[in-house]
Design an enzyme around this catalytic site. Sequence first.
Site, PDB file in Angstrom:
ATOM      1  N   ASP A 120       0.809  -1.216   0.000  1.00 34.82           N
ATOM      2  CA  ASP A 120       0.000   0.000   0.000  1.00 34.82           C
ATOM      3  C   ASP A 120       0.845   1.270   0.000  1.00 34.82           C
ATOM      4  O   ASP A 120       0.501   2.240  -0.676  1.00 34.82           O
ATOM      5  CB  ASP A 120      -0.934   0.020   1.213  1.00 34.82           C
ATOM      6  CG  ASP A 120      -2.147  -0.874   1.031  1.00 34.82           C
ATOM      7  OD1 ASP A 120      -2.327  -1.425  -0.065  1.00 34.82           O
ATOM      8  OD2 ASP A 120      -2.918  -1.005   1.996  1.00 34.82           O
ATOM      9  N   GLY A 121       1.941   1.262   0.729  1.00 37.02           N
ATOM     10  CA  GLY A 121       2.805   2.439   0.752  1.00 37.02           C
ATOM     11  C   GLY A 121       3.342   2.764  -0.626  1.00 37.02           C
ATOM     12  O   GLY A 121       3.374   3.925  -1.041  1.00 37.02           O
TER      13      GLY A 121
END
Length: 95
Positions: free
Chosen positions: A47-48
Amino acid sequence: MTLPAEPKIAFLASSAPEAQAALAELTSTHAQHQPENADVICALGGDGFMLQSLHQYAESGLPVFGMKLGAVGFLMNQYRADDLLDRLRAAEPAV
């Protein structure tokens, strides 16, 4: 997602070993394009990395299709190298 018959894909990958292996696998099957020449960006990581890719290329207007290859991936699609073009075409935008 509406794409040309042979879409130009810019693959971006996090530094995670799994993401780098996926990058090598996908670019051996599909041509690698620079984001400025691509029809779609395929972000490989967690996700980052997806958020970083969205932020970095937001002004380009390109769709970003993320595949989970990190520890966290709530925003991402599951990684599968097969049927990528079908998956890209079937993707629905999230705004």
